[in-house]
Motif scaffolding. Structure first.
Motif, PDB file in Angstrom:
ATOM      1  N   LEU A 101       0.809  -1.223   0.000  1.00 11.78           N
ATOM      2  CA  LEU A 101       0.000   0.000   0.000  1.00 11.78           C
ATOM      3  C   LEU A 101       0.840   1.269   0.000  1.00 11.78           C
ATOM      4  CD1 LEU A 101      -2.890  -1.008   2.414  1.00 11.78           C
ATOM      5  CD2 LEU A 101      -2.871  -0.990  -0.081  1.00 11.78           C
ATOM      6  N   ASP A 102       2.115   1.153   0.294  1.00 16.64           N
ATOM      7  CA  ASP A 102       2.999   2.318   0.232  1.00 16.64           C
ATOM      8  C   ASP A 102       3.171   2.801  -1.212  1.00 16.64           C
ATOM      9  OD1 ASP A 102       4.425  -0.137  -0.187  1.00 16.64           O
ATOM     10  OD2 ASP A 102       6.305   0.963   0.009  1.00 16.64           O
ATOM     11  N   GLN A 103       2.725   2.001  -2.168  1.00 17.96           N
ATOM     12  CA  GLN A 103       2.814   2.387  -3.578  1.00 17.96           C
ATOM     13  C   GLN A 103       1.586   3.155  -4.061  1.00 17.96           C
ATOM     14  OE1 GLN A 103       3.623  -1.189  -5.802  1.00 17.96           O
ATOM     15  NE2 GLN A 103       5.461  -1.645  -4.616  1.00 17.96           N
ATOM     16  N   VAL A 104       0.564   3.292  -3.215  1.00 12.59           N
ATOM     17  CA  VAL A 104      -0.623   4.072  -3.576  1.00 12.59           C
ATOM     18  C   VAL A 104      -0.232   5.549  -3.558  1.00 12.59           C
ATOM     19  CG1 VAL A 104      -2.972   4.704  -2.903  1.00 12.59           C
ATOM     20  CG2 VAL A 104      -2.196   2.338  -2.634  1.00 12.59           C
ATOM     21  N   LEU A 113     -12.652  26.599  -9.024  1.00  7.33           N
ATOM     22  CA  LEU A 113     -13.836  26.351  -9.839  1.00  7.33           C
ATOM     23  C   LEU A 113     -14.224  24.885  -9.842  1.00  7.33           C
ATOM     24  CD1 LEU A 113     -13.085  28.572 -12.947  1.00  7.33           C
ATOM     25  CD2 LEU A 113     -14.472  29.108 -10.937  1.00  7.33           C
ATOM     26  N   GLY A 114     -13.276  24.005  -9.590  1.00  7.69           N
ATOM     27  CA  GLY A 114     -13.567  22.580  -9.588  1.00  7.69           C
ATOM     28  C   GLY A 114     -12.302  21.777  -9.434  1.00  7.69           C
ATOM     29  N   GLY A 115     -12.486  20.477  -9.263  1.00 15.38           N
ATOM     30  CA  GLY A 115     -11.330  19.614  -9.119  1.00 15.38           C
ATOM     31  C   GLY A 115     -11.686  18.149  -9.209  1.00 15.38           C
ATOM     32  N   ALA A 116     -10.663  17.355  -9.407  1.00 17.58           N
ATOM     33  CA  ALA A 116     -10.775  15.901  -9.463  1.00 17.58           C
ATOM     34  C   ALA A 116      -9.752  15.323  -8.500  1.00 17.58           C
ATOM     35  CB  ALA A 116     -10.516  15.392 -10.879  1.00 17.58           C
ATOM     36  N   LEU A 117     -10.198  14.394  -7.662  1.00 16.98           N
ATOM     37  CA  LEU A 117      -9.331  13.752  -6.678  1.00 16.98           C
ATOM     38  C   LEU A 117      -9.355  12.250  -6.866  1.00 16.98           C
ATOM     39  CD1 LEU A 117     -10.513  15.614  -3.442  1.00 16.98           C
ATOM     40  CD2 LEU A 117      -8.612  16.226  -4.954  1.00 16.98           C
ATOM     41  N   GLY A 118      -8.221  11.626  -6.666  1.00 17.18           N
ATOM     42  CA  GLY A 118      -8.177  10.183  -6.773  1.00 17.18           C
ATOM     43  C   GLY A 118      -6.849   9.639  -6.297  1.00 17.18           C
ATOM     44  N   ARG A 119      -6.566   8.425  -6.722  1.00 20.92           N
ATOM     45  CA  ARG A 119      -5.319   7.766  -6.343  1.00 20.92           C
ATOM     46  C   ARG A 119      -4.983   6.702  -7.376  1.00 20.92           C
ATOM     47  NH1 ARG A 119      -7.839   4.835  -1.009  1.00 20.92           N
ATOM     48  NH2 ARG A 119      -9.488   3.713  -2.093  1.00 20.92           N
ATOM     49  N   SER A 120      -3.702   6.469  -7.516  1.00 18.18           N
ATOM     50  CA  SER A 120      -3.259   5.427  -8.437  1.00 18.18           C
ATOM     51  C   SER A 120      -2.498   4.365  -7.659  1.00 18.18           C
ATOM     52  CB  SER A 120      -2.378   6.009  -9.550  1.00 18.18           C
ATOM     53  OG  SER A 120      -1.181   6.550  -9.023  1.00 18.18           O
ATOM     54  N   TRP A 121      -2.544   3.165  -8.200  1.00 17.79           N
ATOM     55  CA  TRP A 121      -1.823   2.036  -7.616  1.00 17.79           C
ATOM     56  C   TRP A 121      -1.578   1.076  -8.767  1.00 17.79           C
ATOM     57  CZ3 TRP A 121      -4.051  -2.026  -3.708  1.00 17.79           C
ATOM     58  CH2 TRP A 121      -3.007  -2.759  -3.146  1.00 17.79           C
ATOM     59  N   CYS A 132      -3.721   0.881 -12.217  1.00 15.00           N
ATOM     60  CA  CYS A 132      -5.079   1.376 -12.026  1.00 15.00           C
ATOM     61  C   CYS A 132      -5.093   2.736 -11.348  1.00 15.00           C
ATOM     62  CB  CYS A 132      -5.884   0.408 -11.167  1.00 15.00           C
ATOM     63  SG  CYS A 132      -6.149  -1.191 -11.957  1.00 15.00           S
ATOM     64  N   CYS A 133      -6.108   3.519 -11.694  1.00 13.71           N
ATOM     65  CA  CYS A 133      -6.328   4.820 -11.068  1.00 13.71           C
ATOM     66  C   CYS A 133      -7.804   4.913 -10.701  1.00 13.71           C
ATOM     67  CB  CYS A 133      -5.934   5.948 -12.017  1.00 13.71           C
ATOM     68  SG  CYS A 133      -6.062   7.571 -11.271  1.00 13.71           S
ATOM     69  N   GLU A 134      -8.066   5.340  -9.496  1.00 19.54           N
ATOM     70  CA  GLU A 134      -9.441   5.510  -9.026  1.00 19.54           C
ATOM     71  C   GLU A 134      -9.774   6.989  -8.941  1.00 19.54           C
ATOM     72  OE1 GLU A 134     -12.266   4.389  -5.198  1.00 19.54           O
ATOM     73  OE2 GLU A 134     -10.092   4.310  -4.977  1.00 19.54           O
ATOM     74  N   LEU A 135     -10.816   7.407  -9.626  1.00 17.81           N
ATOM     75  CA  LEU A 135     -11.357   8.749  -9.453  1.00 17.81           C
ATOM     76  C   LEU A 135     -12.295   8.667  -8.261  1.00 17.81           C
ATOM     77  CD1 LEU A 135     -11.824  11.714 -10.449  1.00 17.81           C
ATOM     78  CD2 LEU A 135     -13.840  10.794 -11.622  1.00 17.81           C
ATOM     79  N   GLN A 136     -11.974   9.390  -7.191  1.00 19.15           N
ATOM     80  CA  GLN A 136     -12.797   9.345  -5.994  1.00 19.15           C
ATOM     81  C   GLN A 136     -13.803  10.496  -5.938  1.00 19.15           C
ATOM     82  OE1 GLN A 136      -9.144   9.104  -3.567  1.00 19.15           O
ATOM     83  NE2 GLN A 136     -10.120   7.343  -2.592  1.00 19.15           N
ATOM     84  N   GLY A 166       1.634   5.730 -15.905  1.00 22.25           N
ATOM     85  CA  GLY A 166       1.626   4.365 -16.414  1.00 22.25           C
ATOM     86  C   GLY A 166       0.319   3.625 -16.199  1.00 22.25           C
ATOM     87  N   CYS A 167      -0.704   4.325 -15.727  1.00 20.90           N
ATOM     88  CA  CYS A 167      -1.991   3.677 -15.504  1.00 20.90           C
ATOM     89  C   CYS A 167      -2.645   3.336 -16.841  1.00 20.90           C
ATOM     90  CB  CYS A 167      -2.920   4.590 -14.700  1.00 20.90           C
ATOM     91  SG  CYS A 167      -2.348   4.877 -13.016  1.00 20.90           S
ATOM     92  N   GLU A 168      -3.304   2.197 -16.868  1.00 24.92           N
ATOM     93  CA  GLU A 168      -4.006   1.738 -18.065  1.00 24.92           C
ATOM     94  C   GLU A 168      -5.514   1.711 -17.874  1.00 24.92           C
ATOM     95  OE1 GLU A 168      -2.310  -2.045 -19.066  1.00 24.92           O
ATOM     96  OE2 GLU A 168      -0.340  -1.168 -19.486  1.00 24.92           O
ATOM     97  N   LEU A 169      -5.976   1.895 -16.640  1.00 19.40           N
ATOM     98  CA  LEU A 169      -7.398   1.812 -16.338  1.00 19.40           C
ATOM     99  C   LEU A 169      -7.756   2.866 -15.299  1.00 19.40           C
ATOM    100  CD1 LEU A 169     -10.092   0.018 -16.524  1.00 19.40           C
ATOM    101  CD2 LEU A 169      -9.277  -0.954 -14.376  1.00 19.40           C
ATOM    102  N   ILE A 170      -8.860   3.565 -15.550  1.00 15.13           N
ATOM    103  CA  ILE A 170      -9.444   4.450 -14.541  1.00 15.13           C
ATOM    104  C   ILE A 170     -10.812   3.880 -14.202  1.00 15.13           C
ATOM    105  CG2 ILE A 170     -10.424   6.722 -14.056  1.00 15.13           C
ATOM    106  CD1 ILE A 170      -8.264   8.013 -15.558  1.00 15.13           C
ATOM    107  N   TYR A 171     -11.130   3.888 -12.923  1.00 11.32           N
ATOM    108  CA  TYR A 171     -12.452   3.442 -12.508  1.00 11.32           C
ATOM    109  C   TYR A 171     -13.023   4.429 -11.505  1.00 11.32           C
ATOM    110  CZ  TYR A 171     -10.244   1.613  -8.256  1.00 11.32           C
ATOM    111  OH  TYR A 171      -9.545   1.495  -7.091  1.00 11.32           O
TER     112      TYR A 171
END
Length: 147
Positions: free
Chosen positions: A36-39, A54-62, A65-69, A98-103
């Motif tokens: 999890l230290d790689q998140v 005006l706005g923003g997008a927050l998430g995390r990658s591991w 994969c990247c998660e839009l939270q 290097g992410c190939e997938l966003i969810y």
């Protein structure tokens, strides 16, 4: 089992000590089981020259994969393309890692149509929240960023 165990149930107002202990126990287990230290956090913001958000997008990658939270655009700026601009920037940052997938997850009253328009597809749909509402798990494959 020879121990006298006590089961405590809390339907409302769960004790903060109980919540913290469960969270800490699960976190310790997860740290021992996975890297999890790689998140890594990922955030994109859009501001006016005076610094007003005006706005923003927050998430995390591991890994791949990247998660839009969270994605948010100030109400008076919605419908002007800012959300799509934020998503493209978020996706570009994820691809550069290097992410190939966003969810992401979104409710039917939020923005599933918006995400579909951006190329996201439904991976799962959960129903049974309030009448007529559903929660969607959506995903999109990314093109890898050029080195």
């Amino acid at each position: 089992m020879s121990e006298n165990l006590i089961l405590s149930c809390h339907a409302e107002d769960c004790p903060s000590e109980l919540l913290a202990a469960i969270d800490a126990g699960l976190h310790a287990h997860n740290l021992a089981a996975a890297p999890l230290d790689q998140v890594r956090s990922l955030a994109v913001g859009m501001h006016l020259p005076d610094g007003a958000l005006l706005g923003g997008a927050l998430g995390r990658s591991w890994g791949l994969c990247c998660e839009l939270q969270q994605l948010w655009v100030r109400e008076d700026r919605r419908g002007q393309g800012l959300g799509a601009t934020l998503m493209r920037a978020f996706e570009a940052q994820a691809a550069a890692r290097g992410c190939e997938l966003i969810y992401l997850e979104t409710f039917s009253f939020q923005a599933p149509g918006f995400y579909r328009h951006l190329g996201y597809e439904e991976a799962a749909c959960l129903e049974g929240f309030a009448p007529g509402l559903a929660k969607y798990l959506m995903r999109k494959r990314l093109e890898r960023a050029a080195p």
